[in-house]
Design an enzyme around this catalytic site. Structure first.
Site, PDB file in Angstrom:
ATOM      1  N   GLY A  46       1.109  -1.074   0.079  1.00  0.00           N
ATOM      2  CA  GLY A  46       0.133   0.272   0.342  1.00  0.00           C
ATOM      3  C   GLY A  46       0.153   1.246   0.101  1.00  0.00           C
ATOM      4  N   GLN A  51       3.341   9.870   2.012  1.00  0.00           N
ATOM      5  CA  GLN A  51       4.471   9.365   2.342  1.00  0.00           C
ATOM      6  C   GLN A  51       5.677   9.734   0.284  1.00  0.00           C
ATOM      7  OE1 GLN A  51       2.145   5.010   2.237  1.00  0.00           O
ATOM      8  NE2 GLN A  51       4.430   4.542   3.695  1.00  0.00           N
ATOM      9  N   CYS A  92       6.125  -0.268   7.543  1.00  0.00           N
ATOM     10  CA  CYS A  92       6.246   0.936   6.132  1.00  0.00           C
ATOM     11  C   CYS A  92       7.599   1.162   5.305  1.00  0.00           C
ATOM     12  CB  CYS A  92       5.452   2.085   7.580  1.00  0.00           C
ATOM     13  SG  CYS A  92       5.169   3.239   6.778  1.00  0.00           S
ATOM     14  N   LEU A  93       7.116   1.721   4.364  1.00  0.00           N
ATOM     15  CA  LEU A  93       8.330   2.247   3.098  1.00  0.00           C
ATOM     16  C   LEU A  93       8.672   3.698   3.922  1.00  0.00           C
ATOM     17  CD1 LEU A  93       5.533   1.512   0.554  1.00  0.00           C
ATOM     18  CD2 LEU A  93       7.495   0.015   0.975  1.00  0.00           C
ATOM     19  N   HIS A 134      -3.443   1.060   8.199  1.00  0.00           N
ATOM     20  CA  HIS A 134      -2.923   1.846   8.223  1.00  0.00           C
ATOM     21  C   HIS A 134      -2.260   2.937   7.469  1.00  0.00           C
ATOM     22  CE1 HIS A 134       2.343   0.800   7.262  1.00  0.00           C
ATOM     23  NE2 HIS A 134       2.062   2.036   6.695  1.00  0.00           N
ATOM     24  N   GLU A 135      -3.326   3.189   5.947  1.00  0.00           N
ATOM     25  CA  GLU A 135      -2.854   4.518   4.716  1.00  0.00           C
ATOM     26  C   GLU A 135      -4.009   5.354   5.515  1.00  0.00           C
ATOM     27  OE1 GLU A 135      -0.637   3.825   3.782  1.00  0.00           O
ATOM     28  OE2 GLU A 135      -0.383   0.765   2.974  1.00  0.00           O
ATOM     29  N   HIS A 138      -1.566   7.526   7.719  1.00  0.00           N
ATOM     30  CA  HIS A 138      -0.574   8.203   7.114  1.00  0.00           C
ATOM     31  C   HIS A 138      -1.579   9.554   6.764  1.00  0.00           C
ATOM     32  CE1 HIS A 138       2.965   5.981   6.628  1.00  0.00           C
ATOM     33  NE2 HIS A 138       2.249   4.687   5.656  1.00  0.00           N
TER      34      HIS A 138
HETATM   35  O1  GNR Z   1       3.864  -2.452   2.581  1.00  0.00           O
HETATM   36  C1  GNR Z   1       3.335  -2.155   3.395  1.00  0.00           C
HETATM   37  N1  GNR Z   1       3.139  -3.591   4.052  1.00  0.00           N
HETATM   38  C2  GNR Z   1       2.055  -3.125   5.105  1.00  0.00           C
HETATM   39  C3  GNR Z   1       2.587  -4.919   6.174  1.00  0.00           C
HETATM   40  C4  GNR Z   1       1.935  -5.024   7.140  1.00  0.00           C
HETATM   41  C5  GNR Z   1       0.753  -3.779   7.648  1.00  0.00           C
HETATM   42  C6  GNR Z   1       1.639  -2.471   6.887  1.00  0.00           C
HETATM   43  C7  GNR Z   1       2.036  -2.666   6.020  1.00  0.00           C
HETATM   44  S1  GNR Z   1       1.717  -1.296   4.494  1.00  0.00           S
HETATM   45  C8  GNR Z   1       3.070  -0.985   4.054  1.00  0.00           C
HETATM   46  C9  GNR Z   1       2.984  -0.247   2.766  1.00  0.00           C
HETATM   47  C10 GNR Z   1       3.471   1.435   3.175  1.00  0.00           C
HETATM   48  O2  GNR Z   1       4.174   1.827   4.032  1.00  0.00           O
HETATM   49  N2  GNR Z   1       1.987   1.345   3.378  1.00  0.00           N
HETATM   50  O3  GNR Z   1       1.719   2.742   4.012  1.00  0.00           O
HETATM   51 NI    NI Z   2       3.466   3.043   5.831  1.00  0.00          NI
END
Ligand code: GNR
Ligand code: NI
Length: 171
Positions: A46, A51, A92-93, A134-135, A138
């Site tokens: 995601g 980001q 998270c990236l 999670h997104e 953000h």
């Molecule tokens: O790539 C991603 N993997 C992930 C794994 C577990 C819970 C959330 C994520 S999101 C993350 C990509 C990201 O940072 N999205 O904002």
């Molecule tokens: Ni993230």
């Protein structure tokens, strides 16, 4: 299409609150295409516009095994969340190489606009539910490490700053 630069924690721009998209037009579809390319390149499941330093309510997700089922959420809104919660090991990236458990509602319902500006609603569980939450965090300027203890978060901040310095030293 073009690859976008992903901001790294603790960059203050990760804490900006995204604004709703007013019209879903070609400008927005270009952002979506670039975000998808950036997510697949990373690779991640995601990516939120925040980001990549775009402060508009846009999310791309692909939780499929083959990475061939792109989902786009414009102006996403939480409609419902289950009382039941579940812990999931998140990454998270924007915080590369750190993973830790976060507890969130197990199932959620979200409404959003698609790339044509058409409203839709979905119910999500499992990885899709975790990723959507999670997104959406953000877009509100929140990074998952903020759910962790002060001690852990501090350790992550220090390591990330050290790593950023090392990268500069290598140039
Ligand atoms: O790539 C991603 N993997 C992930 C794994 C577990 C819970 C959330 C994520 S999101 C993350 C990509 C990201 O940072 N999205 O904002
Ligand atoms: Ni993230």
């Amino acid at each position: 299409m073009s690859l976008l630069t992903v901001l790294h924690y603790p960059d203050p721009r990760l804490h900006k609150v995204a604004k709703p998209v007013a019209v879903v037009d070609d400008r927005v579809r270009k952002i979506v295409a670039d975000m998808a390319e950036t997510m697949y390149d990373a690779p991640g499941v995601g990516l939120a516009a925040t980001q990549v330093d775009i402060h508009e309510r846009i999310i791309v997700i692909d939780v499929s095994e083959e990475q061939n089922q792109l989902m786009v959420f414009i102006n996403p809104e939480l409609v419902w969340a289950s009382a039941e919660k579940k812990a999931w090991r998140e990454g998270c990236l924007s915080v590369p190489e750190f993973y830790d458990e976060v507890e969130r509602p197990d199932q959620i319902q979200v409404k959003a606009l698609d790339v044509n500006g058409k409203p839709f609603e979905i119910k999500a569980d499992g990885l899709l539910s975790v990723c959507l939450q999670h997104e959406m965090d953000h877009l509100l300027g929140k990074v998952f490490v903020e759910y962790l203890s002060f001690l852990k978060r501090n350790r992550i901040s220090l390591k990330m700053k050290k790593r950023a310095k090392e990268l500069v030293g290598q140039r």
